[in-house]
Design a protein around this motif. Structure first.
Motif, PDB file in Angstrom:
ATOM      1  N   ARG A 189       2.400   5.651   2.324  1.00 38.31           N
ATOM      2  CA  ARG A 189       1.936   4.662   3.301  1.00 38.31           C
ATOM      3  C   ARG A 189       2.883   4.708   4.503  1.00 38.31           C
ATOM      4  NH1 ARG A 189       1.157  -0.968   0.732  1.00 38.31           N
ATOM      5  NH2 ARG A 189      -0.563   0.200  -0.233  1.00 38.31           N
ATOM      6  N   ASN A 190       2.427   5.377   5.543  1.00 33.58           N
ATOM      7  CA  ASN A 190       3.237   5.509   6.759  1.00 33.58           C
ATOM      8  C   ASN A 190       4.609   6.100   6.469  1.00 33.58           C
ATOM      9  OD1 ASN A 190       1.154   4.262   8.302  1.00 33.58           O
ATOM     10  ND2 ASN A 190       1.905   2.243   7.662  1.00 33.58           N
ATOM     11  N   GLY A 191       4.626   7.134   5.612  1.00 29.87           N
ATOM     12  CA  GLY A 191       5.875   7.824   5.310  1.00 29.87           C
ATOM     13  C   GLY A 191       6.675   7.214   4.173  1.00 29.87           C
ATOM     14  N   GLU A 192       6.253   6.068   3.640  1.00 32.49           N
ATOM     15  CA  GLU A 192       6.959   5.425   2.533  1.00 32.49           C
ATOM     16  C   GLU A 192       6.152   5.603   1.254  1.00 32.49           C
ATOM     17  OE1 GLU A 192       8.505   0.966   1.131  1.00 32.49           O
ATOM     18  OE2 GLU A 192       7.446   1.244   3.043  1.00 32.49           O
ATOM     19  N   GLN A 193       6.833   5.988   0.166  1.00 32.43           N
ATOM     20  CA  GLN A 193       6.160   6.161  -1.120  1.00 32.43           C
ATOM     21  C   GLN A 193       6.134   4.832  -1.874  1.00 32.43           C
ATOM     22  OE1 GLN A 193       7.512   9.450  -3.472  1.00 32.43           O
ATOM     23  NE2 GLN A 193       7.042  10.964  -1.894  1.00 32.43           N
ATOM     24  N   ILE A 194       4.906   4.446  -2.324  1.00 31.87           N
ATOM     25  CA  ILE A 194       4.713   3.152  -2.978  1.00 31.87           C
ATOM     26  C   ILE A 194       3.985   3.375  -4.296  1.00 31.87           C
ATOM     27  CG2 ILE A 194       3.563   0.902  -2.809  1.00 31.87           C
ATOM     28  CD1 ILE A 194       3.943   1.094   0.211  1.00 31.87           C
ATOM     29  N   LYS A 195       4.455   2.718  -5.349  1.00 36.58           N
ATOM     30  CA  LYS A 195       3.824   2.795  -6.666  1.00 36.58           C
ATOM     31  C   LYS A 195       2.846   1.636  -6.830  1.00 36.58           C
ATOM     32  CE  LYS A 195       4.862   2.706 -11.630  1.00 36.58           C
ATOM     33  NZ  LYS A 195       5.904   2.469 -12.659  1.00 36.58           N
ATOM     34  N   ILE A 196       1.619   1.958  -7.239  1.00 35.46           N
ATOM     35  CA  ILE A 196       0.590   0.942  -7.465  1.00 35.46           C
ATOM     36  C   ILE A 196       0.157   1.019  -8.920  1.00 35.46           C
ATOM     37  CG2 ILE A 196      -1.732   0.150  -6.863  1.00 35.46           C
ATOM     38  CD1 ILE A 196      -1.283   1.282  -4.077  1.00 35.46           C
ATOM     39  N   ASP A 197       0.414  -0.041  -9.684  1.00 40.04           N
ATOM     40  CA  ASP A 197       0.046  -0.097 -11.101  1.00 40.04           C
ATOM     41  C   ASP A 197      -1.402  -0.549 -11.255  1.00 40.04           C
ATOM     42  OD1 ASP A 197       2.625   0.568 -12.303  1.00 40.04           O
ATOM     43  OD2 ASP A 197       3.301  -1.355 -11.482  1.00 40.04           O
ATOM     44  N   LEU A 198      -2.096   0.082 -12.195  1.00 43.50           N
ATOM     45  CA  LEU A 198      -3.461  -0.321 -12.512  1.00 43.50           C
ATOM     46  C   LEU A 198      -3.453  -1.190 -13.767  1.00 43.50           C
ATOM     47  CD1 LEU A 198      -5.578   2.913 -11.962  1.00 43.50           C
ATOM     48  CD2 LEU A 198      -5.083   1.076 -10.356  1.00 43.50           C
ATOM     49  N   PRO A 199      -4.215  -2.279 -13.787  1.00 48.02           N
ATOM     50  CA  PRO A 199      -4.270  -3.131 -14.987  1.00 48.02           C
ATOM     51  C   PRO A 199      -5.013  -2.411 -16.106  1.00 48.02           C
ATOM     52  CG  PRO A 199      -5.874  -3.858 -13.367  1.00 48.02           C
ATOM     53  CD  PRO A 199      -5.066  -2.783 -12.695  1.00 48.02           C
ATOM     54  N   ASN A 200      -4.708  -2.755 -17.345  1.00 47.13           N
ATOM     55  CA  ASN A 200      -5.354  -2.110 -18.486  1.00 47.13           C
ATOM     56  C   ASN A 200      -6.831  -2.500 -18.612  1.00 47.13           C
ATOM     57  OD1 ASN A 200      -3.048  -0.715 -19.205  1.00 47.13           O
ATOM     58  ND2 ASN A 200      -2.367  -2.253 -20.675  1.00 47.13           N
ATOM     59  N   ASP A 201      -7.239  -3.577 -17.930  1.00 45.70           N
ATOM     60  CA  ASP A 201      -8.659  -3.943 -17.922  1.00 45.70           C
ATOM     61  C   ASP A 201      -9.337  -3.458 -16.642  1.00 45.70           C
ATOM     62  OD1 ASP A 201      -7.502  -5.633 -16.079  1.00 45.70           O
ATOM     63  OD2 ASP A 201      -8.551  -7.433 -16.763  1.00 45.70           O
ATOM     64  N   PHE A 202      -8.841  -2.368 -16.099  1.00 44.80           N
ATOM     65  CA  PHE A 202      -9.341  -1.831 -14.829  1.00 44.80           C
ATOM     66  C   PHE A 202     -10.847  -1.600 -14.874  1.00 44.80           C
ATOM     67  CE2 PHE A 202      -9.520   2.037 -11.870  1.00 44.80           C
ATOM     68  CZ  PHE A 202      -9.662   1.252 -10.744  1.00 44.80           C
TER      69      PHE A 202
END
Length: 436
Positions: A189-202
């Motif tokens: 995201r604009n040169g920054e690395q971001i971790k996005i967790d997905l819920p287990n009830d996705f």
């Protein structure tokens, strides 16, 4: 008319699947010298029947299954009148356990073969079309409401899934991701690395009565395709191949930007900055009350399209077919763990009918038939009395221990299994009606 087409596709698809499944049982039984009394597609009351040799072939009025009646077998008919007599050589119960096991697996095996053949055929006919990761990440994604709730933003470039690289956009929302646990995305995201967790009830979050709630899609640069004659776009002087760079000085190179701006300016006159070849032009146009100008947008994304050889089709089609079984097994596991709400994930006849759609698309029809064939094989293998898997369970016990369960036990187990199946069927149908 659309409803009739959906019903027609459902009935044809179910007839094919039930027919080949019961044919698998019948052929295996006859090959071992067992007497097959009845072969039916659909449940009674009977609307057509014909006796050929020892077997009556019929079509039932309730098209939600079918059956094969094999002499000397305790099945869903619960016909036990001959079980007190000594078994005749042609009866199911007179044959060795391994032969009876093959008969009970016959329908499952044929469903798997049919599913694999369908997926191989579709792979040969359609080849492969996909958006590669490199092309996706030239522009990033458009995040919808659900995607934004999870932490995605429009313009994010997805780098990896669970720390692993991926090849194509479809990998991002594959069955493994939807049904996995502790999944996460790494985005730029604009040169920054971001971790996005997905819920287990996705998978529950993206389901709404059999419809898929969008999470994100590729961000699309666009150019103007066909211009509708007499439309506001035509009056303004837009032509095929033009690129709209801005609307009222707001950047609109991506279609999500363009459509959002027009939606906020319904009925207004707007200034357009157009790129036509090497020139830039300023035009005036009026937005319709629906938030459009009157042209088809041509997406500026480069998809990979390629034909598959027979060998490649076998590999791709077989993989797709067995993936359906693996994903169903994962889905059952998540339902039992409480991560998935069965009311959102289980689909019955009405839900399946909606999947076929109101237009007759043979490609979609055969895809769904192939998918359902693999699901039917998996469901029938579940160790529930009254299903093939219940018979397989008891026959496996007999082969391993050398002891056959008593006929009375099998009869009671069959009754118990029928109660389970009827309860599940009632739940599925009621849930279908609510969702429909």
């Amino acid at each position: 008319m659309e409803t009739l087409i959906m019903v027609g596709q459902l009935l044809l698809g179910l007839s094919i699947l039930v027919g080949v499944h019961e044919w698998g049982h019948m052929v295996a039984a006859k090959s071992f010298g067992m007497r097959v009394e009845k072969f039916s597609i659909g449940f009674p009351p009977k609307i057509w029947g014909k006796q050929i040799g020892e077997t009556e072939y019929s079509i039932g009025a309730i098209p939600l299954g079918g059956f094969v009646k094999i002499t000397g077998m305790i099945d869903e008919s619960l016909d036990t009148k001959t079980l007190n007599a000594e078994p005749e050589p042609y009866e199911f119960r007179a044959k060795p356990a391994w032969q009876r096991l093959i008969v009970m697996l016959g329908g499952i095996i044929v469903n798997i073969i049919v599913g694999v053949i369908i997926f191989i055929g579709l792979s040969m006919v359609n080849g492969e079309t996909y958006l590669p990761k490199e092309e996706l990440n030239k522009h990033g994604i458009v995040a919808y409401d659900l995607g934004q709730q999870l932490g995605f933003q429009t313009g994010d470039k997805i780098l990896s899934i669970n720390g692993r690289d991926y090849e194509r956009f479809s990998d991002l929302l594959s069955g493994d991701v939807l049904l996995g646990s502790d999944n996460y995305f790494l985005v730029d995201r604009n040169g920054e690395q971001i971790k996005i967790d997905l819920p287990n009830d996705f998978i529950d979050r993206i389901s709404d009565g059999g419809k898929r709630i969008p999470v994100f899609e590729p961000r699309r640069p666009f150019s103007i395709g066909e211009v509708v004659k007499g439309s506001n776009a035509d009056i303004a002087g837009l032509t095929s191949g033009d690129r709209i760079l801005s609307v009222n000085n707001q950047p609109s190179s991506y279609f999500d930007q363009f459509s959002t701006i027009l939606d906020s300016l319904r009925g207004d006159s707007v200034s357009l900055l157009i790129e036509r070849g090497n020139a830039k032009l300023n035009l005036k146009a009026r937005v319709t009350e629906e938030g459009t100008l009157g042209f088809q947008a041509y997406p500026g994304l480069n998809f990979v399209e390629r034909d598959l050889t027979f060998g490649e089709s076998v590999v791709v089609g077989t993989t797709q077919a067995f993936s359906a079984i693996i994903l169903n097994a994962k889905g059952f596991g998540k339902m039992f763990s409480g991560d998935i709400d069965p009311r959102k994930s289980v689909m019955g006849p009405l839900g399946i009918m909606k999947q076929f759609g109101g237009t007759w698309d043979w490609n979609r029809f055969w895809y769904l038939v192939g998918l359902l064939s693999m699901i039917l094989a998996f469901m029938n293998l579940l160790p529930i009395p009254a299903l093939d898997g219940g018979h397989v369970m008891f026959l496996s016990w007999e082969i391993i221990t050398g002891r056959k369960p008593s006929d009375k036990f099998l009869e009671n187990a069959q009754k118990f299994g029928m109660v389970i199946l009827l309860s599940l069927m009632a739940f599925v149908i009621i849930n279908d009606i609510i969702n429909f």
